[in-house]
Design an enzyme around this catalytic site. Sequence first.
Site, mmCIF file in Angstrom:
data_model
loop_
_atom_site.group_PDB
_atom_site.id
_atom_site.type_symbol
_atom_site.label_atom_id
_atom_site.label_comp_id
_atom_site.label_asym_id
_atom_site.label_seq_id
_atom_site.Cartn_x
_atom_site.Cartn_y
_atom_site.Cartn_z
ATOM 1 N N HIS A 287 0.861 -1.176 0.000
ATOM 2 C CA HIS A 287 0.000 0.000 0.000
ATOM 3 C C HIS A 287 0.895 1.224 0.000
ATOM 4 O O HIS A 287 1.777 1.352 0.835
ATOM 5 C CB HIS A 287 -0.841 -0.025 1.279
ATOM 6 C CG HIS A 287 -2.110 0.725 1.182
ATOM 7 N ND1 HIS A 287 -2.161 2.073 0.920
ATOM 8 C CD2 HIS A 287 -3.388 0.313 1.302
ATOM 9 C CE1 HIS A 287 -3.432 2.452 0.894
ATOM 10 N NE2 HIS A 287 -4.195 1.400 1.118
ATOM 11 N N HIS A 330 -3.030 4.070 11.450
ATOM 12 C CA HIS A 330 -2.120 5.184 11.290
ATOM 13 C C HIS A 330 -2.086 6.071 12.524
ATOM 14 O O HIS A 330 -3.117 6.309 13.149
ATOM 15 C CB HIS A 330 -2.626 6.033 10.099
ATOM 16 C CG HIS A 330 -1.618 6.977 9.535
ATOM 17 N ND1 HIS A 330 -1.983 8.043 8.751
ATOM 18 C CD2 HIS A 330 -0.271 7.018 9.625
ATOM 19 C CE1 HIS A 330 -0.909 8.701 8.372
ATOM 20 N NE2 HIS A 330 0.146 8.112 8.895
ATOM 21 N N GLU A 336 -5.218 15.692 9.911
ATOM 22 C CA GLU A 336 -5.978 15.283 8.731
ATOM 23 C C GLU A 336 -7.457 15.659 8.894
ATOM 24 O O GLU A 336 -8.151 15.110 9.747
ATOM 25 C CB GLU A 336 -5.866 13.766 8.531
ATOM 26 C CG GLU A 336 -4.438 13.236 8.474
ATOM 27 C CD GLU A 336 -4.382 11.714 8.294
ATOM 28 O OE1 GLU A 336 -5.443 11.100 8.028
ATOM 29 O OE2 GLU A 336 -3.287 11.151 8.433
ATOM 30 N N TYR A 345 -16.517 6.018 1.129
ATOM 31 C CA TYR A 345 -15.071 5.974 1.377
ATOM 32 C C TYR A 345 -14.722 4.584 1.893
ATOM 33 O O TYR A 345 -15.356 4.097 2.837
ATOM 34 C CB TYR A 345 -14.702 7.070 2.382
ATOM 35 C CG TYR A 345 -13.242 7.101 2.743
ATOM 36 C CD1 TYR A 345 -12.283 7.357 1.768
ATOM 37 C CD2 TYR A 345 -12.825 6.883 4.050
ATOM 38 C CE1 TYR A 345 -10.938 7.387 2.102
ATOM 39 C CE2 TYR A 345 -11.490 6.926 4.391
ATOM 40 C CZ TYR A 345 -10.555 7.167 3.404
ATOM 41 O OH TYR A 345 -9.222 7.187 3.738
ATOM 42 N N HIS A 360 -8.826 13.827 12.163
ATOM 43 C CA HIS A 360 -7.876 12.970 12.857
ATOM 44 C C HIS A 360 -6.635 13.821 13.044
ATOM 45 O O HIS A 360 -5.853 14.015 12.114
ATOM 46 C CB HIS A 360 -7.611 11.696 12.054
ATOM 47 C CG HIS A 360 -8.881 10.918 11.796
ATOM 48 N ND1 HIS A 360 -9.366 10.650 10.545
ATOM 49 C CD2 HIS A 360 -9.791 10.417 12.667
ATOM 50 C CE1 HIS A 360 -10.515 9.994 10.653
ATOM 51 N NE2 HIS A 360 -10.795 9.835 11.928
ATOM 52 N N HIS A 366 -5.998 6.412 14.042
ATOM 53 C CA HIS A 366 -7.167 6.239 13.191
ATOM 54 C C HIS A 366 -6.902 5.098 12.215
ATOM 55 O O HIS A 366 -5.807 4.552 12.170
ATOM 56 C CB HIS A 366 -7.504 7.544 12.458
ATOM 57 C CG HIS A 366 -6.381 8.105 11.638
ATOM 58 N ND1 HIS A 366 -5.344 8.810 12.199
ATOM 59 C CD2 HIS A 366 -6.111 8.053 10.306
ATOM 60 C CE1 HIS A 366 -4.496 9.183 11.247
ATOM 61 N NE2 HIS A 366 -4.939 8.721 10.095
#
Length: 437
Positions: A287, A330, A336, A345, A360, A366
């Site tokens: 990713h 994360h 963010e 989403y 966040h 998160h």
Amino acid sequence: MPKYQSGFGNSFETEAVEGALPVGRNSPQKVAFGLYAEQLSGSPFTAPRATNERSWLYRILPSVGNIGRFERVDAGLWLSAPETELHLPMGPQRWDPIPLPDYPQTFIGGVHTITTAGDVSTHTGMASHIYLITKSMENEYFYNADGEMLFIPQQGGVRFCTEFGIIDTEPGEIAVIPRGVKLRVELLGGSARGYLCENYGGSFTLPERGLIGANCLANPRDFLTPVAAYEERDGIGASLYVKWGGGLWRTEIDHSPLDVVAWHGNYAPYKYDLRLFSPVGPVLFDHADPSIFTALTSPSETPGTANVDFVLFPDRWLVTEDTFRPPWYHMNIMSEFMGLIYGVYDAKPEGFVPGGFSLHNSMTPHGPDAEAFEGASTAELKPQKLSGTMAFMFESRIPQRVTEYAAKLGELQTGYVDCWRGLERRFVERSVATSRG
Ligand code: FE2
């Protein structure tokens, strides 16, 4: 239909009346048609060439000839850093969409500040706002001296009548209005709701593409800047509002400031269709970081550390093998702020709805909710297309402070953190045989 010129940061030139634009010079002794020449500087004169921004405007009256005494007026819910009264408790925050009001509200009163970061007076940081508009501005004009404005329509089209020409936008597109550009905001339909990033820092620009090369992501030719268009209106008894130093100011003007007959330069408003963004991502396993989806960036003085990045999560194929495909879990030094223009989403299939938004903050954990984790860790990993979706993020190096207005909104989801409660302990300790005894 407004007409546009293509390109990003070009030296554009355009005239609404043939012959209005001086040739070969900026400031002739007499400008054609009795126009005044005025320079609008978006950067210091001495900024390096790559970041030097200015335009020359040829207008019926110079800006200073069209203002009176300024008075400070109530800025309503439009707040600026560092003027926020309340901090929400630490932790992830998410809101449902704020409904449109049932009374007439123009853009001026329609900006609702959710977060601020940095300090408006030092040109660092940004603010995240929701705009709610039910009435076009009439006999009202505005410019923002505090920041560049990135508009992200979510519901309803918006027309920006600017000094540089007219820009029409609809959900799926954005418009960027540089600091100091005068405009009137009109509705294209009955009402409009959207997100607004007020960027106190350096102008948004295209991010470097590094090893990606010369193409993909946001391509320069897809950015559209309006051609010159002017209005000649006098004796109008209108208001010019200015956001300056964190406050809102008003002066009376008798002549439309949208009187620029011709202009040239590289400091101008533009629009961009987010659906033209060409995403790049991993094609075998693993990713990439979400920075690969950066459409525009406002750099800070520290390389690679954005004052604010505007990041998109558009339609795309997911093809990686043996990979947890949604965004990973994360914790981030950057803050963010996310919004959803349309669709679903992938990390939050429930609860994050179009028009909603989440925060966040710096070093707030998160990631995918329990439902998304379960789905992604058991799904058959065949190529999958995410379709009809457009989420975005304002990612800033500066922590974002939540306004009292946003903290007290009924749309704040008090149970947001519960979406991760279903993440179960899955660790199974393999017993190690002890040979003793
Ligand atoms: Fe993140």
